[in-house]
Design an enzyme around this catalytic site. Sequence first.
Site, short mmCIF file in Angstrom:
data_model
loop_
_atom_site.label_atom_id
_atom_site.label_comp_id
_atom_site.label_asym_id
_atom_site.label_seq_id
_atom_site.Cartn_x
_atom_site.Cartn_y
_atom_site.Cartn_z
N THR A 20 -11.09 2.25 -7.53
CA THR A 20 -11.94 3.44 -7.36
C THR A 20 -13.40 3.02 -7.24
O THR A 20 -13.79 1.96 -7.71
CB THR A 20 -11.79 4.40 -8.57
OG1 THR A 20 -12.59 5.56 -8.34
CG2 THR A 20 -12.20 3.76 -9.89
N LYS A 36 -6.88 7.18 -5.92
CA LYS A 36 -6.80 8.65 -5.91
C LYS A 36 -5.88 9.15 -4.80
O LYS A 36 -5.18 10.13 -4.95
CB LYS A 36 -8.19 9.25 -5.72
CG LYS A 36 -9.08 9.09 -6.94
CD LYS A 36 -10.33 9.95 -6.83
CE LYS A 36 -11.29 9.63 -7.94
NZ LYS A 36 -12.56 10.39 -7.83
N ARG A 92 -1.40 -0.73 -8.47
CA ARG A 92 -2.79 -0.37 -8.15
C ARG A 92 -2.86 1.15 -8.21
O ARG A 92 -2.09 1.83 -7.54
CB ARG A 92 -3.17 -0.84 -6.75
CG ARG A 92 -4.54 -0.29 -6.29
CD ARG A 92 -4.74 -0.37 -4.79
NE ARG A 92 -4.81 -1.73 -4.31
CZ ARG A 92 -4.51 -2.09 -3.06
NH1 ARG A 92 -4.10 -1.19 -2.18
NH2 ARG A 92 -4.60 -3.34 -2.69
N ASP A 131 0.84 -1.20 0.00
CA ASP A 131 0.00 0.00 0.00
C ASP A 131 0.87 1.25 0.00
O ASP A 131 2.03 1.21 0.41
CB ASP A 131 -0.86 0.05 1.28
CG ASP A 131 -2.03 -0.92 1.24
OD1 ASP A 131 -2.39 -1.41 0.16
OD2 ASP A 131 -2.59 -1.18 2.33
N MET A 132 0.28 2.37 -0.41
CA MET A 132 1.02 3.64 -0.35
C MET A 132 0.42 4.50 0.77
O MET A 132 -0.79 4.65 0.87
CB MET A 132 0.92 4.37 -1.69
CG MET A 132 1.83 5.57 -1.77
SD MET A 132 3.58 5.21 -1.51
CE MET A 132 4.06 4.55 -3.10
P1 FDA Z 1 -14.03 9.58 -4.70
O1 FDA Z 1 -13.49 9.77 -3.33
O2 FDA Z 1 -14.04 10.74 -5.63
O3 FDA Z 1 -15.47 8.98 -4.58
C1 FDA Z 1 -16.29 8.76 -5.72
C2 FDA Z 1 -17.61 8.18 -5.27
O4 FDA Z 1 -17.38 6.88 -4.71
C3 FDA Z 1 -18.29 8.94 -4.13
O5 FDA Z 1 -19.09 9.99 -4.61
C4 FDA Z 1 -19.12 7.85 -3.49
O6 FDA Z 1 -20.27 7.58 -4.25
C5 FDA Z 1 -18.21 6.66 -3.60
N1 FDA Z 1 -17.37 6.50 -2.39
C6 FDA Z 1 -16.04 6.76 -2.29
N2 FDA Z 1 -15.60 6.48 -1.06
C7 FDA Z 1 -16.66 6.08 -0.36
C8 FDA Z 1 -16.86 5.64 0.96
N3 FDA Z 1 -15.88 5.59 1.86
N4 FDA Z 1 -18.12 5.29 1.33
C9 FDA Z 1 -19.15 5.32 0.44
N5 FDA Z 1 -19.02 5.71 -0.83
C10 FDA Z 1 -17.80 6.09 -1.23
N6 FDA Z 1 -5.41 5.14 -0.72
C11 FDA Z 1 -4.12 5.38 -0.43
O7 FDA Z 1 -3.74 6.52 -0.21
N7 FDA Z 1 -3.23 4.33 -0.38
C12 FDA Z 1 -3.60 3.05 -0.65
O8 FDA Z 1 -2.76 2.14 -0.62
C13 FDA Z 1 -4.96 2.80 -0.97
N8 FDA Z 1 -5.41 1.55 -1.25
C14 FDA Z 1 -6.68 1.38 -1.75
C15 FDA Z 1 -7.12 0.12 -2.16
C16 FDA Z 1 -8.36 -0.04 -2.76
C17 FDA Z 1 -8.77 -1.38 -3.25
C18 FDA Z 1 -9.22 1.09 -2.91
C19 FDA Z 1 -10.54 0.98 -3.58
C20 FDA Z 1 -8.82 2.32 -2.43
C21 FDA Z 1 -7.58 2.47 -1.83
N9 FDA Z 1 -7.17 3.70 -1.33
C22 FDA Z 1 -5.86 3.88 -1.00
C23 FDA Z 1 -8.18 4.79 -1.09
C24 FDA Z 1 -8.28 5.74 -2.26
O9 FDA Z 1 -7.09 6.50 -2.37
C25 FDA Z 1 -9.47 6.70 -2.11
O10 FDA Z 1 -9.33 7.42 -0.93
C26 FDA Z 1 -10.81 6.00 -2.09
O11 FDA Z 1 -10.85 4.93 -2.99
C27 FDA Z 1 -11.92 7.00 -2.51
O12 FDA Z 1 -11.67 7.47 -3.80
P2 FDA Z 1 -12.58 7.09 -5.06
O13 FDA Z 1 -11.66 6.75 -6.18
O14 FDA Z 1 -13.53 6.02 -4.71
O15 FDA Z 1 -13.26 8.43 -5.50
#
Ligand code: FDA
Length: 304
Positions: free
Chosen positions: A223, A184, A181, A131-132
């Site tokens: 995402t 955001k 991976r 992970d980052m």
């Molecule tokens: P965004 O935050 O723009 O959300 C888009 C839409 O998704 C929202 O409007 C909502 O509908 C839905 N959504 C998002 N988060 C939600 C929540 N918590 N509850 C309900 N709905 C939600 N980060 C990092 O810094 N280091 C890492 O190693 C990882 N590892 C990682 C693994 C995996 C498998 C995932 C999916 C994510 C990560 N992350 C991470 C977290 C990532 O950086 C980010 O913070 C979250 O995925 C939220 O970003 P989105 O891309 O979903 O978009």
Amino acid sequence: MVTKSALLYLSRSEGFKNFLTRFKSFNDVTHRFVAGEERNEAVEAIRQLNLKKISASFDHLGESITSDAATREEVSEYVRVLESINETALDSNVSVKLTQIGLDIDEKLTYENARTIVETAARYQNFVRIDMEDSPKTDSTIDIFKRLRSEFNNVGIVVQAYLYRTEKDIEELLRAGSRIRLCKGAYMEPESVAFPKKADVDANYVKLMKILLSSGIYHGIATHDENMITATKQFARERGIAPDQFEFQMLYGVRRDLQDKLISEGYRMRVYVPYGKFWYPYFMRRLAERPANAWFVVKNMLKG
Ligand code: FDA
């Protein structure tokens, strides 16, 4: 109004955690995002996901560990997880944070701990995702990853689209054939290192997704954002990249409807399943991503 930065600030507050965990209803709500405190609860959650053809990644929650002995316990936990994946034939790999295995103590210790996990995974033909974490740790995380990658194929890394540096990092990581991976980014970062506006993060995400998908290497597009997912599907279609050449990844308990939909459309989906006693900072970061979740928690606490 509960803001993202307030929730990220509270994710580091032991006092606020102690206050919240006095409410039984708060502890109940955390189960939406965290499989449980024990490994067998994560195994059961993953079994349920696998029944839906969703792959998983175990994530033992623990960050910023500051004693050598505690890092070794984390390594033992990951070894046991890899053994139990092998014994139970679960469709799952593992994700590890380097601060969990020593990054706040010593890089050499961290490398040795990470190597033990990756070597164990190699023995079971499994895979480890590093992970980052927040930006002061980006360089050392990439350095340790590169050392591991020079010796093992079964290790991948995470990059964050909100950092300005990521496009350059990706170029270098791809030259070493790394599996990446793309997410955001979940931490509170200053404007000097990260795009402050969501629109810029999203635009960079799409740009980086295209670079990754064009590389011919198997990557994870992590995402819940439907716009990012639509852009990925569209780009893959235009370029003739088959749905089994990459996977979407989401977090446990987030957008389960979308997880099922993507599977039904023939895409690959992996869900990151966190478990363990140190669930609080992880849980608060999930609330920060969507402050509406915080109101969901408050409502449930008031009901309880
Ligand atoms: P965004 O935050 O723009 O959300 C888009 C839409 O998704 C929202 O409007 C909502 O509908 C839905 N959504 C998002 N988060 C939600 C929540 N918590 N509850 C309900 N709905 C939600 N980060 C990092 O810094 N280091 C890492 O190693 C990882 N590892 C990682 C693994 C995996 C498998 C995932 C999916 C994510 C990560 N992350 C991470 C977290 C990532 O950086 C980010 O913070 C979250 O995925 C939220 O970003 P989105 O891309 O979903 O978009």
